[in-house]
Design a protein around this motif. Structure first.
Motif, PDB file in Angstrom:
ATOM      1  N   ASN A  87       8.300   4.418  -9.848  1.00  0.00           N
ATOM      2  CA  ASN A  87       8.472   2.987  -9.592  1.00  0.00           C
ATOM      3  C   ASN A  87       7.107   2.462  -9.157  1.00  0.00           C
ATOM      4  O   ASN A  87       6.797   2.409  -7.958  1.00  0.00           O
ATOM      5  CB  ASN A  87       9.536   2.746  -8.525  1.00  0.00           C
ATOM      6  N   LYS A  88       6.299   2.105 -10.134  1.00  0.00           N
ATOM      7  CA  LYS A  88       4.916   1.709  -9.872  1.00  0.00           C
ATOM      8  C   LYS A  88       4.837   0.476  -8.981  1.00  0.00           C
ATOM      9  O   LYS A  88       4.014   0.414  -8.074  1.00  0.00           O
ATOM     10  CB  LYS A  88       4.190   1.447 -11.191  1.00  0.00           C
ATOM     11  N   ARG A  89       5.702  -0.489  -9.223  1.00  0.00           N
ATOM     12  CA  ARG A  89       5.651  -1.733  -8.454  1.00  0.00           C
ATOM     13  C   ARG A  89       5.840  -1.469  -6.961  1.00  0.00           C
ATOM     14  O   ARG A  89       5.057  -1.950  -6.137  1.00  0.00           O
ATOM     15  CB  ARG A  89       6.703  -2.705  -8.962  1.00  0.00           C
ATOM     16  N   ASP A  90       6.863  -0.712  -6.597  1.00  0.00           N
ATOM     17  CA  ASP A  90       7.101  -0.422  -5.178  1.00  0.00           C
ATOM     18  C   ASP A  90       5.947   0.367  -4.570  1.00  0.00           C
ATOM     19  O   ASP A  90       5.564   0.141  -3.418  1.00  0.00           O
ATOM     20  CB  ASP A  90       8.413   0.348  -4.988  1.00  0.00           C
ATOM     21  N   THR A  91       5.402   1.288  -5.336  1.00  0.00           N
ATOM     22  CA  THR A  91       4.271   2.088  -4.856  1.00  0.00           C
ATOM     23  C   THR A  91       3.055   1.200  -4.631  1.00  0.00           C
ATOM     24  O   THR A  91       2.351   1.332  -3.626  1.00  0.00           O
ATOM     25  CB  THR A  91       3.960   3.215  -5.857  1.00  0.00           C
ATOM     26  N   GLU A  92       2.823   0.285  -5.562  1.00  0.00           N
ATOM     27  CA  GLU A  92       1.694  -0.635  -5.404  1.00  0.00           C
ATOM     28  C   GLU A  92       1.904  -1.574  -4.206  1.00  0.00           C
ATOM     29  O   GLU A  92       0.956  -1.866  -3.474  1.00  0.00           O
ATOM     30  CB  GLU A  92       1.482  -1.448  -6.680  1.00  0.00           C
ATOM     31  N   ILE A  93       3.127  -2.032  -4.000  1.00  0.00           N
ATOM     32  CA  ILE A  93       3.413  -2.888  -2.845  1.00  0.00           C
ATOM     33  C   ILE A  93       3.073  -2.149  -1.557  1.00  0.00           C
ATOM     34  O   ILE A  93       2.452  -2.711  -0.647  1.00  0.00           O
ATOM     35  CB  ILE A  93       4.884  -3.363  -2.856  1.00  0.00           C
ATOM     36  N   LYS A  94       3.455  -0.875  -1.479  1.00  0.00           N
ATOM     37  CA  LYS A  94       3.138  -0.077  -0.295  1.00  0.00           C
ATOM     38  C   LYS A  94       1.629   0.052  -0.100  1.00  0.00           C
ATOM     39  O   LYS A  94       1.121   0.010   1.029  1.00  0.00           O
ATOM     40  CB  LYS A  94       3.788   1.302  -0.387  1.00  0.00           C
ATOM     41  N   ALA A  95       0.901   0.189  -1.199  1.00  0.00           N
ATOM     42  CA  ALA A  95      -0.560   0.276  -1.104  1.00  0.00           C
ATOM     43  C   ALA A  95      -1.144  -1.036  -0.575  1.00  0.00           C
ATOM     44  O   ALA A  95      -2.024  -1.024   0.288  1.00  0.00           O
ATOM     45  CB  ALA A  95      -1.164   0.623  -2.461  1.00  0.00           C
ATOM     46  N   PHE A  96      -0.649  -2.163  -1.072  1.00  0.00           N
ATOM     47  CA  PHE A  96      -1.126  -3.457  -0.578  1.00  0.00           C
ATOM     48  C   PHE A  96      -0.783  -3.632   0.898  1.00  0.00           C
ATOM     49  O   PHE A  96      -1.589  -4.168   1.668  1.00  0.00           O
ATOM     50  CB  PHE A  96      -0.541  -4.612  -1.406  1.00  0.00           C
ATOM     51  N   GLU A  97       0.392  -3.187   1.305  1.00  0.00           N
ATOM     52  CA  GLU A  97       0.770  -3.268   2.723  1.00  0.00           C
ATOM     53  C   GLU A  97      -0.170  -2.418   3.566  1.00  0.00           C
ATOM     54  O   GLU A  97      -0.600  -2.829   4.642  1.00  0.00           O
ATOM     55  CB  GLU A  97       2.225  -2.832   2.913  1.00  0.00           C
ATOM     56  N   GLU A  98      -0.497  -1.249   3.080  1.00  0.00           N
ATOM     57  CA  GLU A  98      -1.422  -0.355   3.794  1.00  0.00           C
ATOM     58  C   GLU A  98      -2.813  -0.982   3.893  1.00  0.00           C
ATOM     59  O   GLU A  98      -3.469  -0.897   4.935  1.00  0.00           O
ATOM     60  CB  GLU A  98      -1.491   0.995   3.079  1.00  0.00           C
ATOM     61  N   LEU A  99      -3.259  -1.630   2.819  1.00  0.00           N
ATOM     62  CA  LEU A  99      -4.560  -2.293   2.837  1.00  0.00           C
ATOM     63  C   LEU A  99      -4.558  -3.496   3.771  1.00  0.00           C
ATOM     64  O   LEU A  99      -5.587  -3.848   4.341  1.00  0.00           O
ATOM     65  CB  LEU A  99      -4.958  -2.751   1.426  1.00  0.00           C
ATOM     66  N   GLY A 100      -3.407  -4.133   3.892  1.00  0.00           N
ATOM     67  CA  GLY A 100      -3.297  -5.295   4.771  1.00  0.00           C
ATOM     68  C   GLY A 100      -3.784  -6.591   4.161  1.00  0.00           C
ATOM     69  O   GLY A 100      -3.992  -7.582   4.864  1.00  0.00           O
ATOM     70  N   VAL A 101      -3.959  -6.618   2.844  1.00  0.00           N
ATOM     71  CA  VAL A 101      -4.438  -7.828   2.175  1.00  0.00           C
ATOM     72  C   VAL A 101      -3.999  -7.808   0.713  1.00  0.00           C
ATOM     73  O   VAL A 101      -3.953  -6.761   0.079  1.00  0.00           O
ATOM     74  CB  VAL A 101      -5.980  -7.945   2.277  1.00  0.00           C
ATOM     75  N   GLY A 102      -3.626  -8.991   0.199  1.00  0.00           N
ATOM     76  CA  GLY A 102      -3.375  -9.145  -1.230  1.00  0.00           C
ATOM     77  C   GLY A 102      -1.947  -8.950  -1.701  1.00  0.00           C
ATOM     78  O   GLY A 102      -1.665  -9.168  -2.878  1.00  0.00           O
ATOM     79  N   LYS A 103      -1.043  -8.576  -0.822  1.00  0.00           N
ATOM     80  CA  LYS A 103       0.329  -8.309  -1.258  1.00  0.00           C
ATOM     81  C   LYS A 103       0.975  -9.542  -1.900  1.00  0.00           C
ATOM     82  O   LYS A 103       1.608  -9.443  -2.950  1.00  0.00           O
ATOM     83  CB  LYS A 103       1.176  -7.825  -0.080  1.00  0.00           C
ATOM     84  N   GLU A 104       0.810 -10.708  -1.270  1.00  0.00           N
ATOM     85  CA  GLU A 104       1.414 -11.924  -1.803  1.00  0.00           C
ATOM     86  C   GLU A 104       0.837 -12.271  -3.172  1.00  0.00           C
ATOM     87  O   GLU A 104       1.546 -12.722  -4.074  1.00  0.00           O
ATOM     88  CB  GLU A 104       1.227 -13.101  -0.836  1.00  0.00           C
ATOM     89  N   LEU A 105      -0.452 -12.069  -3.338  1.00  0.00           N
ATOM     90  CA  LEU A 105      -1.094 -12.324  -4.630  1.00  0.00           C
ATOM     91  C   LEU A 105      -0.563 -11.372  -5.690  1.00  0.00           C
ATOM     92  O   LEU A 105      -0.291 -11.767  -6.834  1.00  0.00           O
ATOM     93  CB  LEU A 105      -2.615 -12.179  -4.499  1.00  0.00           C
ATOM     94  N   PHE A 106      -0.412 -10.112  -5.321  1.00  0.00           N
ATOM     95  CA  PHE A 106       0.118  -9.103  -6.242  1.00  0.00           C
ATOM     96  C   PHE A 106       1.533  -9.475  -6.688  1.00  0.00           C
ATOM     97  O   PHE A 106       1.859  -9.425  -7.877  1.00  0.00           O
ATOM     98  CB  PHE A 106       0.112  -7.726  -5.575  1.00  0.00           C
ATOM     99  N   LEU A 107       2.376  -9.856  -5.731  1.00  0.00           N
ATOM    100  CA  LEU A 107       3.753 -10.214  -6.067  1.00  0.00           C
ATOM    101  C   LEU A 107       3.811 -11.466  -6.934  1.00  0.00           C
ATOM    102  O   LEU A 107       4.609 -11.546  -7.870  1.00  0.00           O
ATOM    103  CB  LEU A 107       4.579 -10.410  -4.793  1.00  0.00           C
ATOM    104  N   GLU A 108       2.956 -12.419  -6.640  1.00  0.00           N
ATOM    105  CA  GLU A 108       2.902 -13.632  -7.461  1.00  0.00           C
ATOM    106  C   GLU A 108       2.558 -13.284  -8.907  1.00  0.00           C
ATOM    107  O   GLU A 108       3.163 -13.803  -9.849  1.00  0.00           O
ATOM    108  CB  GLU A 108       1.877 -14.607  -6.873  1.00  0.00           C
TER     109      GLU A 108
END
Length: 184
Positions: A87-108
């Motif tokens: 599940n690449k999307r969920d894995t990427e979301i977790k990476a953005f959360e870990e980075l602390g930046v860009g999650k909203e942009l990624f989801l958009e």
């Protein structure tokens, strides 16, 4: 925010798909160079759409494109084989959360819920297509990537408001192809 990891990872991570197609790491496109080019394209394409009277923010399109692969600085650029099995999307979301930046942009971007996200998606695909043409000029067999991204771009250009810039995008694609053929 893991700023150092984000910056160093993006600048030093060569995109996997190129290496899997025989591109040596020394000349491989990095996540940073891809994201930069996609960002520039998103800005230019958004400006063209805005000239058509469509409500769009070119700066926001550019920022989405700039951050679209930031999660790869933690994950790596996962090969297609892997992304088809997780599940690449969920894995990427977790990476953005870990980075602390860009999650909203990624989801958009993933949800393509705004004109800006649609342009950023097109710019991402167009950047990869253009890089494939550059590698083809150098003698690498990247025909499958060219074909795949040509098809993806064609589908995206049927979506509003991207259909307003179809001729421009096709001209960009053809221009690089023609320049490459002239230089052989």
């Amino acid at each position: 925010m893991k700023l150092e990891r984000l910056l160093n990872g993006a600048k030093n991570l060569v995109r996997t798909g190129w290496m899997q197609n025989g591109i040596p790491p020394a000349i491989g496109e990095t996540v940073a160079s891809h994201s930069f080019e996609a960002s520039i394209l998103a800005y230019i394409l958004s400006c063209e759409i805005r000239k058509k009277g469509i409500d769009i923010n070119p700066e926001h399109s550019a920022i989405i494109a700039l951050f679209h692969d930031a999660g790869e600085t933690l994950l790596g650029d996962l090969p297609k084989w892997t992304t088809e099995k997780i599940n690449k999307r969920d894995t990427e979301i977790k990476a953005f959360e870990e980075l602390g930046v860009g999650k909203e942009l990624f989801l958009e971007l993933k949800e393509m819920r705004t004109n800006e996200a649609k342009v950023a998606k097109l710019a991402d695909r167009l950047s990869t297509y253009l890089q494939a043409i550059r590698y083809k000029k150098l003698g690498f067999n990247v025909n499958e990537i060219i074909k795949t991204y040509d098809e993806e771009i064609s589908k995206l250009l049927d979506i509003e408001p991207l259909n307003y810039i179809k001729d421009l995008v096709v001209n960009i694609m053809n221009s690089l192809k023609e320049n490459n053929e002239d230089n052989k």
